[in-house]
Write a protein that holds these residues in place. Structure first.
Motif, mmCIF file in Angstrom:
data_model
loop_
_atom_site.group_PDB
_atom_site.id
_atom_site.type_symbol
_atom_site.label_atom_id
_atom_site.label_comp_id
_atom_site.label_asym_id
_atom_site.label_seq_id
_atom_site.Cartn_x
_atom_site.Cartn_y
_atom_site.Cartn_z
ATOM 1 N N ALA A 1 0.821 -1.212 0.000
ATOM 2 C CA ALA A 1 0.000 0.000 0.000
ATOM 3 C C ALA A 1 0.858 1.266 0.000
ATOM 4 C CB ALA A 1 -0.931 0.007 1.212
ATOM 5 N N ASN A 2 2.119 1.152 0.391
ATOM 6 C CA ASN A 2 3.037 2.290 0.404
ATOM 7 C C ASN A 2 3.827 2.321 -0.913
ATOM 8 O OD1 ASN A 2 4.549 4.479 1.191
ATOM 9 N ND2 ASN A 2 5.862 3.319 2.593
ATOM 10 N N ALA A 3 3.110 2.418 -2.008
ATOM 11 C CA ALA A 3 3.712 2.336 -3.341
ATOM 12 C C ALA A 3 4.599 3.530 -3.674
ATOM 13 C CB ALA A 3 2.614 2.195 -4.394
ATOM 14 N N ALA A 4 4.481 4.622 -2.935
ATOM 15 C CA ALA A 4 5.311 5.801 -3.193
ATOM 16 C C ALA A 4 6.782 5.525 -2.890
ATOM 17 C CB ALA A 4 4.820 6.982 -2.370
ATOM 18 N N TRP A 5 7.050 4.492 -2.095
ATOM 19 C CA TRP A 5 8.422 4.149 -1.732
ATOM 20 C C TRP A 5 8.892 2.955 -2.557
ATOM 21 C CZ3 TRP A 5 11.793 6.159 2.037
ATOM 22 C CH2 TRP A 5 11.295 7.264 2.725
ATOM 23 N N SER A 6 9.893 3.193 -3.410
ATOM 24 C CA SER A 6 10.482 2.101 -4.193
ATOM 25 C C SER A 6 11.311 1.212 -3.272
ATOM 26 C CB SER A 6 11.391 2.671 -5.293
ATOM 27 O OG SER A 6 12.532 3.291 -4.690
ATOM 28 N N LEU A 7 11.647 0.047 -3.735
ATOM 29 C CA LEU A 7 12.494 -0.857 -2.968
ATOM 30 C C LEU A 7 13.825 -0.186 -2.627
ATOM 31 C CD1 LEU A 7 12.947 -3.658 -1.721
ATOM 32 C CD2 LEU A 7 13.801 -4.413 -3.948
ATOM 33 N N GLU A 8 14.391 0.529 -3.578
ATOM 34 C CA GLU A 8 15.675 1.197 -3.359
ATOM 35 C C GLU A 8 15.569 2.268 -2.271
ATOM 36 O OE1 GLU A 8 14.211 0.785 -6.431
ATOM 37 O OE2 GLU A 8 15.481 -0.910 -7.003
#
Length: 184
Positions: free
Chosen positions: A160-167
């Motif tokens: 749900a926190n799609a604004a944060w990329s894995l990097e």
């Protein structure tokens, strides 16, 4: 917010992962339905927690392909946490919640962290999301003040926190490694 008929009263089913050498404690809010079903933390396939943590130590953990793989994956994750001095649990012992939606949490009761703080080296807590952090502040800051616990908020690894990329998540979570590197 009105509590809907699909809201459940959940009692935390998972024991904490820690030992006497644990130095940091990572806290979510409450296990998701997928985690409760699998019997371990952050086991929803889209949650990036088990990609972020191993990346901090240049490691990889296997992803379970089916229900038969789950016990091995859980044991691998427990071993990973203990080897790196990381304790893992959730802020809440019980709450009313709709699915995995932290925004629906009501009637919360916090876990008791006294034994962990008394019997380990943990003096730094990281909450994995804003809701966990707010719940820590509401229920735990004053209660555990005598242990001189420092608490910080990390971004949620939830899909749900799609604004944060894995990097970006890996970069934010580096403060865990920095805390471990500053061993007293």
């Amino acid at each position: 917010m009105e509590i809907s008929s699909s809201t459940e009263r959940i009692t935390h089913p998972l024991p904490p992962v820690w030992d006497s050498e644990s130095e940091v404690l990572l806290l979510g809010t409450m296990p998701s339905p997928a985690s409760r079903k699998s019997g371990f933390f952050y086991m929803h396939p889209q949650n990036r927690f088990w990609k972020v943590l191993p990346a901090l130590f240049s490691e990889r953990l296997t992803l379970p392909n089916n229900a038969d793989d789950i016990e091995g994956a859980i044991e691998e994750r427990r071993d990973f946490l203990v080897r790196h001095g990381i304790a893992l649990w959730d802020v809440l012992a019980r709450c009313d919640i709709h699915g995995a939606s932290d925004s629906t949490i009501r009637n919360e009761v916090p876990n008791d962290f006294t034994e962990i703080f008394e019997r380990s080296k943990v003096r730094r807590v990281f909450c994995t999301g804003k809701t966990a952090f707010k719940l820590w502040q509401r229920h735990c800051d004053d209660r555990y003040r005598s242990f001189r616990i420092q608490c910080a908020c990390l971004p949620s690894t939830s899909p749900a926190n799609a604004a944060w990329s894995l990097e970006k998540l890996v970069e934010a979570y580096k403060s865990i490694v920095e805390s471990l590197a500053c061993r007293a």
